[in-house]
Design an enzyme around this catalytic site. Structure first.
Site, short mmCIF file in Angstrom:
data_model
loop_
_atom_site.label_atom_id
_atom_site.label_comp_id
_atom_site.label_asym_id
_atom_site.label_seq_id
_atom_site.Cartn_x
_atom_site.Cartn_y
_atom_site.Cartn_z
N SER A 184 0.87 -1.18 0.00
CA SER A 184 0.00 0.00 0.00
C SER A 184 0.90 1.23 0.00
O SER A 184 2.08 1.14 0.38
CB SER A 184 -0.83 -0.01 1.28
OG SER A 184 -1.47 1.24 1.48
N TYR B 84 -2.27 -1.14 10.41
CA TYR B 84 -2.20 -1.27 8.94
C TYR B 84 -0.87 -0.73 8.43
O TYR B 84 -0.18 -1.37 7.63
CB TYR B 84 -3.38 -0.51 8.33
CG TYR B 84 -3.59 -0.71 6.85
CD1 TYR B 84 -4.35 -1.78 6.38
CD2 TYR B 84 -3.06 0.19 5.92
CE1 TYR B 84 -4.56 -1.96 5.01
CE2 TYR B 84 -3.28 0.01 4.56
CZ TYR B 84 -4.03 -1.05 4.11
OH TYR B 84 -4.24 -1.23 2.76
P1 NAD Z 1 -11.54 -6.18 0.11
O1 NAD Z 1 -12.10 -6.00 1.46
O2 NAD Z 1 -12.40 -5.89 -1.09
O3 NAD Z 1 -10.96 -7.64 -0.07
C1 NAD Z 1 -10.20 -8.26 0.95
C2 NAD Z 1 -10.14 -9.75 0.68
O4 NAD Z 1 -9.41 -10.35 1.76
C3 NAD Z 1 -11.51 -10.41 0.65
O5 NAD Z 1 -11.53 -11.42 -0.33
C4 NAD Z 1 -11.62 -11.03 2.05
O6 NAD Z 1 -12.51 -12.15 2.12
C5 NAD Z 1 -10.17 -11.45 2.25
N1 NAD Z 1 -9.85 -11.71 3.65
C6 NAD Z 1 -10.06 -10.92 4.73
N2 NAD Z 1 -9.67 -11.55 5.85
C7 NAD Z 1 -9.19 -12.76 5.47
C8 NAD Z 1 -8.64 -13.87 6.16
N3 NAD Z 1 -8.51 -13.89 7.49
N4 NAD Z 1 -8.28 -14.96 5.44
C9 NAD Z 1 -8.42 -14.98 4.08
N5 NAD Z 1 -8.93 -13.96 3.38
C10 NAD Z 1 -9.31 -12.87 4.07
O7 NAD Z 1 -10.22 -5.28 0.08
P2 NAD Z 1 -9.30 -4.71 -1.10
O8 NAD Z 1 -9.43 -3.25 -1.08
O9 NAD Z 1 -9.53 -5.46 -2.36
O10 NAD Z 1 -7.86 -5.04 -0.50
C11 NAD Z 1 -7.01 -6.05 -1.01
C12 NAD Z 1 -5.58 -5.73 -0.61
O11 NAD Z 1 -5.19 -4.48 -1.20
C13 NAD Z 1 -5.37 -5.57 0.91
O12 NAD Z 1 -4.14 -6.14 1.28
C14 NAD Z 1 -5.33 -4.07 1.08
O13 NAD Z 1 -4.61 -3.69 2.22
C15 NAD Z 1 -4.63 -3.66 -0.19
N6 NAD Z 1 -4.84 -2.27 -0.55
C16 NAD Z 1 -6.09 -1.78 -0.79
C17 NAD Z 1 -6.25 -0.44 -1.11
C18 NAD Z 1 -7.60 0.14 -1.38
O14 NAD Z 1 -7.69 1.38 -1.47
N7 NAD Z 1 -8.66 -0.63 -1.53
C19 NAD Z 1 -5.14 0.41 -1.18
C20 NAD Z 1 -3.88 -0.12 -0.94
C21 NAD Z 1 -3.74 -1.45 -0.62
#
Ligand code: NAD
Length: 261
Positions: A143, A156
């Site tokens: 991130s 985080y």
């Molecule tokens: P999201 O909430 O849409 O998806 C998260 C996924 O992780 C889901 O499939 C959920 O079921 C799974 N998950 C959660 N807890 C879990 C566990 N204990 N075991 C297995 N799976 C689990 O979120 P997203 O925005 O798609 O985020 C995905 C990644 O991208 C994360 O690592 C997040 O930190 C990173 N990220 C997101 C953003 C953003 O703005 N959305 C920005 C930077 C980084």
């Protein structure tokens, strides 16, 4: 770009958001997919079928990323079904927004486990098979918060900084084995994770959700646009190409200029 056709990817947390988009994009490039994450059984079955329609195999594994034994079973399943994962994308993640004085210790533990330690467990399991094949790609979805901090996100930010350290270390350990290890550092992407965060941030800062989007989120992102899942998938596919064979131990920002400022 050499073809990825016939390779296999494990993508953790791919039942939603960025992970699901990555799964679809890699499937379009002929990669068999092991999806993982939580969700309703019917929804996951529908997602798997949609992926298979792209002409690849798709398998769902329910490993909880807080449970090392379940992660070991995920890796073992990849080995038994596809001869091991060629591509590992550590993407599962959760967020909690709160001042540190009120930060629930169990939320701290869960974020460190899912957003950081899970990648240690997946990598240590998947790497031997990649080394044996002489080819592998590991991508950690970090991130912008792997590079800079924001208030109220202590767990985080800590986990995402940690994942960059893991990325660099493992990259050195397997540099001569045809395996690259990189991190992608996205800015804000409009997924369920961010939607929840908008609500939480509004609460902790005492402002409206619209103000959070305009004055907190898109303020940091100089393009004034959310990063898209498709843009992240394009970068991940590039990191898996031959052109990227000498990119390892690196982080690639995709954050609309956020961390340039
Ligand atoms: P999201 O909430 O849409 O998806 C998260 C996924 O992780 C889901 O499939 C959920 O079921 C799974 N998950 C959660 N807890 C879990 C566990 N204990 N075991 C297995 N799976 C689990 O979120 P997203 O925005 O798609 O985020 C995905 C990644 O991208 C994360 O690592 C997040 O930190 C990173 N990220 C997101 C953003 C953003 O703005 N959305 C920005 C930077 C980084």
């Amino acid at each position: 770009m050499s073809t990825l056709k016939g390779k296999t990817a494990i993508i953790t947390g791919s039942t939603s958001g960025i992970g699901l988009g990555l799964a679809q994009a890699f499937a379009k490039n002929g990669v068999n997919i092991i999806i993982n994450g939580f969700g309703k059984k019917d929804d996951i079955e529908t997602e798997c079928k949609a992926i298979e329609k792209l002409g690849v195999k798709c398998l769902y594994h329910a490993a909880d990323m807080t449970k090392p034994a379940e992660i070991a079973d995920l890796i073992e399943t990849a080995k038994n079904t596809f001869g091991g994962a060629d591509i590992l994308i550590n993407n599962a993640g959760i967020q909690h927004v709160s001042p540190i004085e009120d930060f629930p210790p169990e939320k701290w533990d869960a974020i460190i486990a899912i957003n950081m330690s899970a990648s240690f467990h997946t990598i240590r399991g998947a790497l031997p098979q990649m080394k044996k094949k002489g080819w592998g790609r590991i991508i950690n979805i970090a991130s912008a918060h792997g590079l800079v901090a924001s208030p109220y996100k202590s767990a985080y930010v800590t986990a995402k900084h940690g994942i960059l350290g893991l990325t660099k270390t493992v990259a050195l350990e397997c540099a001569e084995d045809g395996v690259t290890v990189n991190a992608i550092c996205p800015g804000y992407v409009k997924t369920p994770l961010v939607d929840n965060q908008i609500a939480d941030t509004a609460k902790s800062r005492g402002i409206s959700e619209k103000e959070v989007i305009n004055e907190v989120i898109l303020k940091a992102q100089w393009t004034k646009k959310f990063v898209t899942v498709e843009q992240i998938a394009g970068l991940a596919l590039f990191l898996c190409s031959d052109a990227a064979a000498n990119i390892t131990g690196a982080h690639q920002s995709i954050d609309g200029g956020w961390t340039a400022a």
